[in-house]
Design a protein around this motif. Structure first.
Motif, PDB file in Angstrom:
ATOM      1  N   VAL A   2      83.380  90.354  55.241  1.00  0.00           N
ATOM      2  CA  VAL A   2      83.771  91.644  55.892  1.00  0.00           C
ATOM      3  C   VAL A   2      84.462  92.552  54.816  1.00  0.00           C
ATOM      4  CG1 VAL A   2      85.408  92.608  57.500  1.00  0.00           C
ATOM      5  CG2 VAL A   2      84.448  90.488  58.183  1.00  0.00           C
ATOM      6  N   HIS A   4      85.994  95.506  55.352  1.00  0.00           N
ATOM      7  CA  HIS A   4      87.226  96.264  55.867  1.00  0.00           C
ATOM      8  C   HIS A   4      88.493  96.122  55.160  1.00  0.00           C
ATOM      9  CE1 HIS A   4      84.695  96.041  59.390  1.00  0.00           C
ATOM     10  NE2 HIS A   4      84.854  97.222  59.276  1.00  0.00           N
ATOM     11  N   LYS A   6      91.504  96.080  56.264  1.00  0.00           N
ATOM     12  CA  LYS A   6      92.348  95.136  57.260  1.00  0.00           C
ATOM     13  C   LYS A   6      91.259  94.400  58.044  1.00  0.00           C
ATOM     14  CE  LYS A   6      95.249  95.105  61.227  1.00  0.00           C
ATOM     15  NZ  LYS A   6      95.129  95.465  62.660  1.00  0.00           N
ATOM     16  N   ALA A   7      91.484  93.092  57.772  1.00  0.00           N
ATOM     17  CA  ALA A   7      90.491  92.038  58.515  1.00  0.00           C
ATOM     18  C   ALA A   7      90.520  92.285  59.809  1.00  0.00           C
ATOM     19  CB  ALA A   7      90.773  90.747  58.024  1.00  0.00           C
ATOM     20  N   PRO A   8      89.170  92.376  60.621  1.00  0.00           N
ATOM     21  CA  PRO A   8      89.062  92.250  61.968  1.00  0.00           C
ATOM     22  C   PRO A   8      90.006  91.055  62.823  1.00  0.00           C
ATOM     23  CG  PRO A   8      87.016  92.676  61.229  1.00  0.00           C
ATOM     24  CD  PRO A   8      88.056  92.264  60.091  1.00  0.00           C
ATOM     25  N   GLN A   9      90.498  91.263  63.682  1.00  0.00           N
ATOM     26  CA  GLN A   9      91.333  90.343  64.532  1.00  0.00           C
ATOM     27  C   GLN A   9      90.502  90.113  65.778  1.00  0.00           C
ATOM     28  OE1 GLN A   9      94.616  89.567  63.888  1.00  0.00           O
ATOM     29  NE2 GLN A   9      94.043  90.760  62.193  1.00  0.00           N
ATOM     30  N   VAL A  10      90.225  88.593  65.587  1.00  0.00           N
ATOM     31  CA  VAL A  10      89.300  87.795  66.803  1.00  0.00           C
ATOM     32  C   VAL A  10      90.089  86.831  67.545  1.00  0.00           C
ATOM     33  CG1 VAL A  10      87.217  86.732  66.982  1.00  0.00           C
ATOM     34  CG2 VAL A  10      87.240  88.225  65.190  1.00  0.00           C
ATOM     35  N   TYR A  36      87.554  87.238  58.778  1.00  0.00           N
ATOM     36  CA  TYR A  36      88.171  87.640  59.983  1.00  0.00           C
ATOM     37  C   TYR A  36      89.307  86.712  60.246  1.00  0.00           C
ATOM     38  CZ  TYR A  36      83.482  89.620  61.321  1.00  0.00           C
ATOM     39  OH  TYR A  36      82.568  90.454  61.270  1.00  0.00           O
ATOM     40  N   ALA A  45      93.622  91.759  69.544  1.00  0.00           N
ATOM     41  CA  ALA A  45      92.157  91.568  69.058  1.00  0.00           C
ATOM     42  C   ALA A  45      91.487  92.598  69.182  1.00  0.00           C
ATOM     43  CB  ALA A  45      91.670  90.389  69.764  1.00  0.00           C
ATOM     44  N   ASP A  46      90.608  93.056  67.996  1.00  0.00           N
ATOM     45  CA  ASP A  46      89.426  93.854  67.873  1.00  0.00           C
ATOM     46  C   ASP A  46      88.281  93.317  69.021  1.00  0.00           C
ATOM     47  OD1 ASP A  46      90.731  95.594  66.017  1.00  0.00           O
ATOM     48  OD2 ASP A  46      90.547  94.130  64.561  1.00  0.00           O
ATOM     49  N   LEU A  47      88.168  92.034  68.914  1.00  0.00           N
ATOM     50  CA  LEU A  47      87.028  91.421  69.496  1.00  0.00           C
ATOM     51  C   LEU A  47      87.435  90.186  70.048  1.00  0.00           C
ATOM     52  CD1 LEU A  47      83.792  91.002  69.965  1.00  0.00           C
ATOM     53  CD2 LEU A  47      84.061  89.644  67.706  1.00  0.00           C
TER      54      LEU A  47
END
Length: 61
Positions: A2, A4, A6-10, A36, A45-47
């Motif tokens: 990834v 980004h 800021k790492a996406p939150q899952v 992630y 969470a983003d997802l």
């Protein structure tokens, strides 16, 4: 990986049979290796991944 800043939150929800739990652990390991972050709070969470099976009545519901 990834890209980004800021790492996406899952978030992960695992329902159903023990195999779904094993599969969820494999998914978590792969997501972490790709950059992630796994979060226990779905609000942050983003997802959210819902991993389930159709063989257990409670998972189908």
């Amino acid at each position: 990986m990834v890209s980004h800043m800021k790492a996406p939150q899952v978030g992960i929800v695992s329902l159903g049979c023990p195999k779904a739990l094993v599969d969820s652990e494999r998914i978590i390991t792969k997501l972490r290796s790709e950059g992630y972050n796994i979060t226990p709070s779905y609000d942050d969470a983003d997802l959210v991944v819902v991993n389930t099976c159709g063989f257990i009545d409670s998972a189908v519901e």
